[in-house]
Scaffold this motif. Structure first.
Motif, PDB file in Angstrom:
ATOM      1  N   THR A 244       0.659  -1.277  -0.060  1.00  0.00           N
ATOM      2  CA  THR A 244      -0.063   0.079  -0.003  1.00  0.00           C
ATOM      3  C   THR A 244       0.840   1.220   0.213  1.00  0.00           C
ATOM      4  O   THR A 244       0.612   2.201  -0.861  1.00  0.00           O
ATOM      5  N   LEU A 245       1.993   1.314   0.824  1.00  0.00           N
ATOM      6  CA  LEU A 245       2.707   2.409   0.867  1.00  0.00           C
ATOM      7  C   LEU A 245       3.605   2.563  -0.383  1.00  0.00           C
ATOM      8  O   LEU A 245       3.880   3.813  -0.948  1.00  0.00           O
ATOM      9  N   VAL A 246       4.343   1.545  -0.885  1.00  0.00           N
ATOM     10  CA  VAL A 246       4.801   1.313  -2.161  1.00  0.00           C
ATOM     11  C   VAL A 246       4.255   1.925  -3.492  1.00  0.00           C
ATOM     12  O   VAL A 246       4.592   2.731  -4.156  1.00  0.00           O
ATOM     13  N   LEU A 247       3.235   1.040  -3.599  1.00  0.00           N
ATOM     14  CA  LEU A 247       2.460   1.226  -4.971  1.00  0.00           C
ATOM     15  C   LEU A 247       1.089   1.649  -4.716  1.00  0.00           C
ATOM     16  O   LEU A 247       0.745   1.924  -5.828  1.00  0.00           O
ATOM     17  N   GLY A 248       0.803   2.117  -3.471  1.00  0.00           N
ATOM     18  CA  GLY A 248      -0.316   2.907  -3.366  1.00  0.00           C
ATOM     19  C   GLY A 248      -0.707   3.991  -4.297  1.00  0.00           C
ATOM     20  O   GLY A 248      -1.719   4.302  -5.059  1.00  0.00           O
ATOM     21  N   PRO A 249       0.123   5.065  -4.222  1.00  0.00           N
ATOM     22  CA  PRO A 249       0.113   6.355  -4.959  1.00  0.00           C
ATOM     23  C   PRO A 249      -0.209   5.880  -6.604  1.00  0.00           C
ATOM     24  O   PRO A 249      -1.241   6.536  -6.936  1.00  0.00           O
ATOM     25  N   ALA A 250       0.574   5.127  -7.155  1.00  0.00           N
ATOM     26  CA  ALA A 250       0.333   4.919  -8.511  1.00  0.00           C
ATOM     27  C   ALA A 250      -1.012   4.150  -8.932  1.00  0.00           C
ATOM     28  O   ALA A 250      -1.772   4.522  -9.789  1.00  0.00           O
ATOM     29  N   VAL A 251      -1.405   3.277  -8.102  1.00  0.00           N
ATOM     30  CA  VAL A 251      -2.706   2.490  -8.206  1.00  0.00           C
ATOM     31  C   VAL A 251      -3.633   3.298  -7.922  1.00  0.00           C
ATOM     32  O   VAL A 251      -4.690   3.356  -8.685  1.00  0.00           O
ATOM     33  N   LEU A 252      -3.626   4.037  -7.011  1.00  0.00           N
ATOM     34  CA  LEU A 252      -4.870   4.937  -6.527  1.00  0.00           C
ATOM     35  C   LEU A 252      -5.079   6.034  -7.646  1.00  0.00           C
ATOM     36  O   LEU A 252      -6.169   6.199  -8.176  1.00  0.00           O
ATOM     37  N   ARG A 253      -3.726   6.686  -8.269  1.00  0.00           N
ATOM     38  CA  ARG A 253      -4.002   7.668  -9.341  1.00  0.00           C
ATOM     39  C   ARG A 253      -4.752   6.677 -10.519  1.00  0.00           C
ATOM     40  O   ARG A 253      -5.563   7.166 -11.403  1.00  0.00           O
ATOM     41  N   ALA A 254      -4.250   5.685 -10.855  1.00  0.00           N
ATOM     42  CA  ALA A 254      -4.703   4.878 -12.015  1.00  0.00           C
ATOM     43  C   ALA A 254      -6.249   4.613 -11.899  1.00  0.00           C
ATOM     44  O   ALA A 254      -6.993   4.690 -12.685  1.00  0.00           O
ATOM     45  N   LEU A 255      -6.623   4.134 -10.766  1.00  0.00           N
ATOM     46  CA  LEU A 255      -8.104   3.617 -10.244  1.00  0.00           C
ATOM     47  C   LEU A 255      -8.855   5.073 -10.538  1.00  0.00           C
ATOM     48  O   LEU A 255     -10.122   5.118 -11.190  1.00  0.00           O
ATOM     49  N   ARG A 256      -8.496   6.052  -9.972  1.00  0.00           N
ATOM     50  CA  ARG A 256      -9.268   7.245  -9.906  1.00  0.00           C
ATOM     51  C   ARG A 256      -9.365   7.888 -11.419  1.00  0.00           C
ATOM     52  O   ARG A 256     -10.361   8.400 -11.913  1.00  0.00           O
ATOM     53  N   ARG A 257      -8.323   7.908 -12.149  1.00  0.00           N
ATOM     54  CA  ARG A 257      -8.339   8.394 -13.507  1.00  0.00           C
ATOM     55  C   ARG A 257      -9.430   7.333 -14.640  1.00  0.00           C
ATOM     56  O   ARG A 257     -10.040   7.739 -15.221  1.00  0.00           O
ATOM     57  N   ALA A 258      -9.456   6.332 -14.161  1.00  0.00           N
ATOM     58  CA  ALA A 258     -10.037   5.152 -14.921  1.00  0.00           C
ATOM     59  C   ALA A 258     -11.534   5.232 -14.667  1.00  0.00           C
ATOM     60  O   ALA A 258     -12.620   5.345 -15.288  1.00  0.00           O
ATOM     61  N   THR A 259     -11.842   5.676 -13.211  1.00  0.00           N
ATOM     62  CA  THR A 259     -12.988   6.114 -12.685  1.00  0.00           C
ATOM     63  C   THR A 259     -13.714   7.279 -13.468  1.00  0.00           C
ATOM     64  O   THR A 259     -14.898   7.560 -13.732  1.00  0.00           O
ATOM     65  N   ARG A 260     -12.773   8.523 -13.443  1.00  0.00           N
ATOM     66  CA  ARG A 260     -13.152   9.650 -14.122  1.00  0.00           C
ATOM     67  C   ARG A 260     -13.652   9.626 -15.557  1.00  0.00           C
ATOM     68  O   ARG A 260     -14.598   9.769 -16.140  1.00  0.00           O
TER      69      ARG A 260
END
Length: 275
Positions: A244-260
């Protein structure tokens, strides 16, 4: 007017969905906690050998009903596509740590997905992912309904964490890491409760004893957890935190971009052909 920072949800839970979730959660609590909820002289305790199987059969039906209810109430084609991609990814991640204590990378993906896509989508995603991974790994058995329910709770809980629209950056990662750590132990505890009652009392001094009182069985259960799963649960929790700490920022950005881009809350329309 919609707030520009408001996070879209793939599924909006309606009254029917909430009622179905409440029902299956109540039955799930009874299914895993009945050794501590019924006295030794009750009819449930008298059928201690049959109760786990009956609860497992009932749970698989209720989990399916809840998933169908949520899908019917708001799981559109865009959300179904997202569900398929994330469930397939989670199912593929699960076997990576097979045989190695605590290396279960699918848990961090469930936390982040539930956070971004909301509790309704999270519940369906957790249940479907666990079902798909069981088919992939051959892990189908009486424990599967409990796994589906527990993972549904696990992922739904991430969608219920505070600050989905405003909290970002390190504070959000710290919140998700803490939740993942605690939820990994909670998941292990629920699964221990589900498996504990299947043990033969005559085979072990830490198995559930239908003739013993709550205090005695609680001591047996704690010993069972320490002896069988503490190392695995700790490993799962630590791996979830690290990923979560290492990959979280990239995965959260990708999920939010896909959601938008998916614009789940915008209606799907089809234009008639010109001419």
């Amino acid at each position: 007017m919609t707030h520009p920072d408001r996070q879209a949800r793939a599924v909006r839970l309606g009254p029917r969905s909430l009622a179905a979730l409440a029902l299956v959660s109540a039955v799930g609590v009874a299914a895993v906690g009945w050794p501590f909820l019924v006295p030794p002289e009750s009819q449930v305790a008298a059928h201690a050998k049959d109760a786990p199987w009956l609860f497992a059969g009932l749970l698989v039906l209720l989990v399916a009903v809840v998933a169908a209810t949520i899908a019917e109430s708001g799981l559109g084609p865009k959300a179904v596509a997202m569900l398929g991609v994330l469930a397939a990814t989670g199912a593929a991640l699960r076997p990576i740590g097979a045989g190695t204590a605590g290396i279960e990378p699918m848990f961090f993906l469930m936390v982040l997905s539930g956070r971004v896509l909301g509790p309704g989508f999270g519940y369906v995603l957790g249940s479907v992912t666990m079902f798909a991974s069981a088919l992939l790994t051959g892990g189908v058995g009486p424990w599967l309904p409990f796994q589906m329910l527990s993972m549904g709770w696990f992922t739904m809980g991430a969608g219920l964490l505070p600050g989905p629209d405003r909290l970002r950056g390190r504070a959000e990662l710290a919140l998700l890491a803490c939740y993942g750590f605690l939820a990994a132990f909670a998941y292990g505890t629920v699964m221990n409760l589900a498996g504990w009652t299947f043990m033969d009392t005559n085979a072990s001094t830490i198995a559930f004893d239908a003739d013993a009182g709550v205090a005695a069985n609680l001591a047996r259960f704690v010993a069972y957890c320490l002896a069988t799963s503490l190392g695995w649960d700790l490993g799962r929790a630590l791996v979830t935190v690290v990923l979560t700490l290492v990959l979280g920022p990239a995965v959260l950005r990708a999920l939010r971009r896909a959601t938008r881009r998916a614009a789940f809350e915008a209606p799907v329309t089809f234009d008639a052909p010109a001419g």
